[in-house]
Design a protein around this motif. Structure first.
Motif, PDB file in Angstrom:
ATOM      1  N   TRP A 200      23.352 -36.488  26.454  1.00  0.00           N
ATOM      2  CA  TRP A 200      23.918 -35.362  27.208  1.00  0.00           C
ATOM      3  C   TRP A 200      23.803 -34.101  26.359  1.00  0.00           C
ATOM      4  O   TRP A 200      24.066 -34.107  25.159  1.00  0.00           O
ATOM      5  CB  TRP A 200      25.384 -35.618  27.539  1.00  0.00           C
ATOM      6  N   PHE A 201      23.399 -33.014  27.015  1.00  0.00           N
ATOM      7  CA  PHE A 201      23.438 -31.684  26.411  1.00  0.00           C
ATOM      8  C   PHE A 201      23.804 -30.709  27.509  1.00  0.00           C
ATOM      9  O   PHE A 201      23.880 -31.078  28.692  1.00  0.00           O
ATOM     10  CB  PHE A 201      22.101 -31.332  25.741  1.00  0.00           C
ATOM     11  N   ASP A 202      24.062 -29.470  27.147  1.00  0.00           N
ATOM     12  CA  ASP A 202      24.593 -28.526  28.133  1.00  0.00           C
ATOM     13  C   ASP A 202      23.631 -28.250  29.274  1.00  0.00           C
ATOM     14  O   ASP A 202      24.034 -27.749  30.323  1.00  0.00           O
ATOM     15  CB  ASP A 202      25.011 -27.214  27.451  1.00  0.00           C
ATOM     16  N   GLY A 203      22.353 -28.608  29.102  1.00  0.00           N
ATOM     17  CA  GLY A 203      21.413 -28.433  30.203  1.00  0.00           C
ATOM     18  C   GLY A 203      21.640 -29.420  31.328  1.00  0.00           C
ATOM     19  O   GLY A 203      21.117 -29.235  32.443  1.00  0.00           O
ATOM     20  N   ASP A 204      22.423 -30.471  31.084  1.00  0.00           N
ATOM     21  CA  ASP A 204      22.724 -31.458  32.120  1.00  0.00           C
ATOM     22  C   ASP A 204      23.879 -31.033  33.008  1.00  0.00           C
ATOM     23  O   ASP A 204      24.237 -31.757  33.939  1.00  0.00           O
ATOM     24  CB  ASP A 204      23.053 -32.815  31.485  1.00  0.00           C
ATOM     25  N   MET A 205      24.463 -29.897  32.751  1.00  0.00           N
ATOM     26  CA  MET A 205      25.586 -29.444  33.567  1.00  0.00           C
ATOM     27  C   MET A 205      25.102 -29.007  34.938  1.00  0.00           C
ATOM     28  O   MET A 205      23.991 -28.485  35.092  1.00  0.00           O
ATOM     29  CB  MET A 205      26.312 -28.278  32.875  1.00  0.00           C
ATOM     30  N   GLU A 206      25.941 -29.216  35.937  1.00  0.00           N
ATOM     31  CA  GLU A 206      25.616 -28.792  37.292  1.00  0.00           C
ATOM     32  C   GLU A 206      25.957 -27.313  37.471  1.00  0.00           C
ATOM     33  O   GLU A 206      26.819 -26.769  36.771  1.00  0.00           O
ATOM     34  CB  GLU A 206      26.390 -29.634  38.305  1.00  0.00           C
ATOM     35  N   ALA A 207      25.277 -26.693  38.410  1.00  0.00           N
ATOM     36  CA  ALA A 207      25.528 -25.280  38.667  1.00  0.00           C
ATOM     37  C   ALA A 207      26.963 -25.082  39.149  1.00  0.00           C
ATOM     38  O   ALA A 207      27.469 -25.838  39.977  1.00  0.00           O
ATOM     39  CB  ALA A 207      24.541 -24.756  39.718  1.00  0.00           C
ATOM     40  N   GLY A 208      27.598 -24.066  38.616  1.00  0.00           N
ATOM     41  CA  GLY A 208      28.971 -23.771  39.010  1.00  0.00           C
ATOM     42  C   GLY A 208      30.018 -24.525  38.219  1.00  0.00           C
ATOM     43  O   GLY A 208      31.212 -24.310  38.405  1.00  0.00           O
ATOM     44  N   GLU A 209      29.592 -25.445  37.343  1.00  0.00           N
ATOM     45  CA  GLU A 209      30.551 -26.211  36.557  1.00  0.00           C
ATOM     46  C   GLU A 209      31.047 -25.359  35.394  1.00  0.00           C
ATOM     47  O   GLU A 209      30.284 -24.617  34.768  1.00  0.00           O
ATOM     48  CB  GLU A 209      29.901 -27.486  36.025  1.00  0.00           C
ATOM     49  N   LYS A 210      32.327 -25.475  35.100  1.00  0.00           N
ATOM     50  CA  LYS A 210      32.918 -24.686  34.032  1.00  0.00           C
ATOM     51  C   LYS A 210      32.405 -25.173  32.693  1.00  0.00           C
ATOM     52  O   LYS A 210      32.392 -26.361  32.404  1.00  0.00           O
ATOM     53  CB  LYS A 210      34.449 -24.788  34.090  1.00  0.00           C
ATOM     54  N   LEU A 211      31.979 -24.222  31.849  1.00  0.00           N
ATOM     55  CA  LEU A 211      31.301 -24.571  30.604  1.00  0.00           C
ATOM     56  C   LEU A 211      32.216 -25.347  29.660  1.00  0.00           C
ATOM     57  O   LEU A 211      31.895 -26.457  29.237  1.00  0.00           O
ATOM     58  CB  LEU A 211      30.780 -23.297  29.925  1.00  0.00           C
ATOM     59  N   ASP A 212      33.351 -24.778  29.311  1.00  0.00           N
ATOM     60  CA  ASP A 212      34.232 -25.410  28.331  1.00  0.00           C
ATOM     61  C   ASP A 212      34.730 -26.773  28.812  1.00  0.00           C
ATOM     62  O   ASP A 212      34.812 -27.720  28.036  1.00  0.00           O
ATOM     63  CB  ASP A 212      35.427 -24.498  28.028  1.00  0.00           C
ATOM     64  N   THR A 213      35.070 -26.860  30.094  1.00  0.00           N
ATOM     65  CA  THR A 213      35.592 -28.123  30.622  1.00  0.00           C
ATOM     66  C   THR A 213      34.545 -29.222  30.586  1.00  0.00           C
ATOM     67  O   THR A 213      34.827 -30.364  30.183  1.00  0.00           O
ATOM     68  CB  THR A 213      36.089 -27.918  32.058  1.00  0.00           C
ATOM     69  N   ALA A 214      33.315 -28.903  31.000  1.00  0.00           N
ATOM     70  CA  ALA A 214      32.257 -29.918  31.033  1.00  0.00           C
ATOM     71  C   ALA A 214      31.885 -30.373  29.623  1.00  0.00           C
ATOM     72  O   ALA A 214      31.703 -31.574  29.376  1.00  0.00           O
ATOM     73  CB  ALA A 214      31.034 -29.358  31.748  1.00  0.00           C
ATOM     74  N   ILE A 215      31.787 -29.435  28.696  1.00  0.00           N
ATOM     75  CA  ILE A 215      31.425 -29.802  27.324  1.00  0.00           C
ATOM     76  C   ILE A 215      32.530 -30.629  26.680  1.00  0.00           C
ATOM     77  O   ILE A 215      32.270 -31.636  26.007  1.00  0.00           O
ATOM     78  CB  ILE A 215      31.127 -28.536  26.491  1.00  0.00           C
ATOM     79  N   ALA A 216      33.782 -30.219  26.886  1.00  0.00           N
ATOM     80  CA  ALA A 216      34.901 -30.968  26.305  1.00  0.00           C
ATOM     81  C   ALA A 216      34.958 -32.383  26.862  1.00  0.00           C
ATOM     82  O   ALA A 216      35.217 -33.347  26.120  1.00  0.00           O
ATOM     83  CB  ALA A 216      36.208 -30.229  26.573  1.00  0.00           C
ATOM     84  N   ARG A 217      34.693 -32.558  28.156  1.00  0.00           N
ATOM     85  CA  ARG A 217      34.723 -33.892  28.760  1.00  0.00           C
ATOM     86  C   ARG A 217      33.596 -34.760  28.217  1.00  0.00           C
ATOM     87  O   ARG A 217      33.811 -35.924  27.858  1.00  0.00           O
ATOM     88  CB  ARG A 217      34.635 -33.783  30.277  1.00  0.00           C
ATOM     89  N   ALA A 218      32.378 -34.184  28.139  1.00  0.00           N
ATOM     90  CA  ALA A 218      31.245 -34.963  27.625  1.00  0.00           C
ATOM     91  C   ALA A 218      31.444 -35.313  26.152  1.00  0.00           C
ATOM     92  O   ALA A 218      31.095 -36.415  25.714  1.00  0.00           O
ATOM     93  CB  ALA A 218      29.954 -34.168  27.805  1.00  0.00           C
ATOM     94  N   LEU A 219      32.026 -34.399  25.389  1.00  0.00           N
ATOM     95  CA  LEU A 219      32.269 -34.671  23.979  1.00  0.00           C
ATOM     96  C   LEU A 219      33.346 -35.734  23.796  1.00  0.00           C
ATOM     97  O   LEU A 219      33.275 -36.556  22.876  1.00  0.00           O
ATOM     98  CB  LEU A 219      32.686 -33.373  23.285  1.00  0.00           C
ATOM     99  N   ARG A 220      34.308 -35.743  24.694  1.00  0.00           N
ATOM    100  CA  ARG A 220      35.385 -36.729  24.617  1.00  0.00           C
ATOM    101  C   ARG A 220      34.895 -38.130  24.984  1.00  0.00           C
ATOM    102  O   ARG A 220      35.385 -39.127  24.455  1.00  0.00           O
ATOM    103  CB  ARG A 220      36.530 -36.301  25.544  1.00  0.00           C
ATOM    104  N   GLU A 221      33.921 -38.223  25.880  1.00  0.00           N
ATOM    105  CA  GLU A 221      33.446 -39.517  26.353  1.00  0.00           C
ATOM    106  C   GLU A 221      32.288 -40.076  25.527  1.00  0.00           C
ATOM    107  O   GLU A 221      31.888 -41.223  25.734  1.00  0.00           O
ATOM    108  CB  GLU A 221      33.001 -39.401  27.818  1.00  0.00           C
ATOM    109  N   ALA A 222      31.733 -39.276  24.611  1.00  0.00           N
ATOM    110  CA  ALA A 222      30.563 -39.703  23.848  1.00  0.00           C
ATOM    111  C   ALA A 222      30.968 -40.626  22.705  1.00  0.00           C
ATOM    112  O   ALA A 222      32.084 -40.566  22.192  1.00  0.00           O
ATOM    113  CB  ALA A 222      29.808 -38.488  23.307  1.00  0.00           C
ATOM    114  N   HIS A 223      30.014 -41.492  22.315  1.00  0.00           N
ATOM    115  CA  HIS A 223      30.201 -42.376  21.164  1.00  0.00           C
ATOM    116  C   HIS A 223      29.530 -41.831  19.912  1.00  0.00           C
ATOM    117  O   HIS A 223      29.987 -42.090  18.798  1.00  0.00           O
ATOM    118  CB  HIS A 223      29.629 -43.763  21.456  1.00  0.00           C
ATOM    119  N   VAL A 224      28.424 -41.080  20.102  1.00  0.00           N
ATOM    120  CA  VAL A 224      27.645 -40.570  18.976  1.00  0.00           C
ATOM    121  C   VAL A 224      27.436 -39.068  19.188  1.00  0.00           C
ATOM    122  O   VAL A 224      27.128 -38.632  20.302  1.00  0.00           O
ATOM    123  CB  VAL A 224      26.281 -41.287  18.850  1.00  0.00           C
ATOM    124  N   PHE A 225      27.619 -38.296  18.119  1.00  0.00           N
ATOM    125  CA  PHE A 225      27.394 -36.851  18.141  1.00  0.00           C
ATOM    126  C   PHE A 225      26.179 -36.561  17.280  1.00  0.00           C
ATOM    127  O   PHE A 225      26.126 -36.952  16.111  1.00  0.00           O
ATOM    128  CB  PHE A 225      28.624 -36.119  17.597  1.00  0.00           C
TER     129      PHE A 225
END
Length: 245
Positions: free
Chosen positions: A72-97
């Protein structure tokens, strides 16, 4: 007239010998389906200046994606999705950074101060693996990343390799080893035992029968007990009959 001669009975064909029918062998049991590998989610953090390197890394990660690894990277975000919320959720659900370290990455407040710091906080709690990849020359040795093993091998930048693709292959192999460690930890996790209920399911708890309690009215005195009256025993008659006056 000429009498017709009776027809001779034709030869009866001998009954065919009964062929021995072999009992059908039972079909071998179908092999049990193998349990699929658990999904491992990888969060890719990068500066947009290095988007071309990120794109080439994504291409080299294709074999890992076929092995149930999601990136996952920020290019996978859908149009209209809030930036901070989507990144925080993906970062919270990830196993590897995976952080693509460069001078622009270190200069980015969001990449270095927010994403990388959150990943290191999760690493300190033991809930995430952090992988730093040096993609361009920068002063990474003066940062907290210097205390960890970096990719490619020995922290050499991609430009120091004869072929960038060879460097990216080394990066992917390093990420694969981290993914294998994460899956090993997943398999060692023992689920918490289910709490057994005190009574079997479907039974109704027995309620204790209420004891009879004498109701006392406020201010009322208890009723007086009636004394027991004993019946008088008849006296035996005296000899000679009763006396008269």
């Amino acid at each position: 007239m000429r009498a017709c001669a009776p027809k001779r009975p034709g030869k009866v064909a001998a009954p065919a010998s009964k062929a021995r029918v072999k009992p059908a062998r039972p079909a071998p049991p179908a092999p049990a389906p193998k349990a699929g590998k658990p999904e491992v989610r990888v969060f890719v953090s990068y500066s947009h200046v290095d988007k071309e390197i990120r794109r080439r890394l994504e291409t080299h990660l294709a074999p890992l994606k076929a092995d149930n690894v999601a990136t996952w990277f920020d290019g996978d975000m859908e149009a209209g999705e809030k930036l901070d919320t989507a990144i925080a959720r993906a970062l919270r659900e990830a196993h590897v950074f995976v952080g693509l370290i460069s001078s622009d990455y270190l200069a980015s407040h969001y990449c270095w101060r927010i994403e990388y710091r959150r990943a290191m906080n999760r690493r300190a709690r033991g809930t995430m693996r952090v992988v730093a990849v040096v993609v361009r020359p920068c002063d990474w040795k003066s940062t907290p990343a210097a205390g960890f093993k970096l990719l490619p091998e020995d922290g050499r930048t991609l430009q120091e390799w004869r072929c960038i693709d060879a460097a990216l292959v080394d990066v992917v192999r390093g990420i694969r080893r981290v993914v294998a460690s994460v899956r090993k930890e997943m398999s060692q996790e023992v689920p918490a035992p289910k709490r057994k209920s005190a009574r079997p399911a479907g039974t109704v708890a027995r309620t204790a029968k209420p004891r009879p309690i004498a109701a006392k009215a406020a201010g009322a005195t208890p009723a007086a007990k009636t004394p027991r009256v004993r019946a008088a025993r008849p006296k035996p008659p005296r000899p000679g009959g009763e006396r008269t006056r």
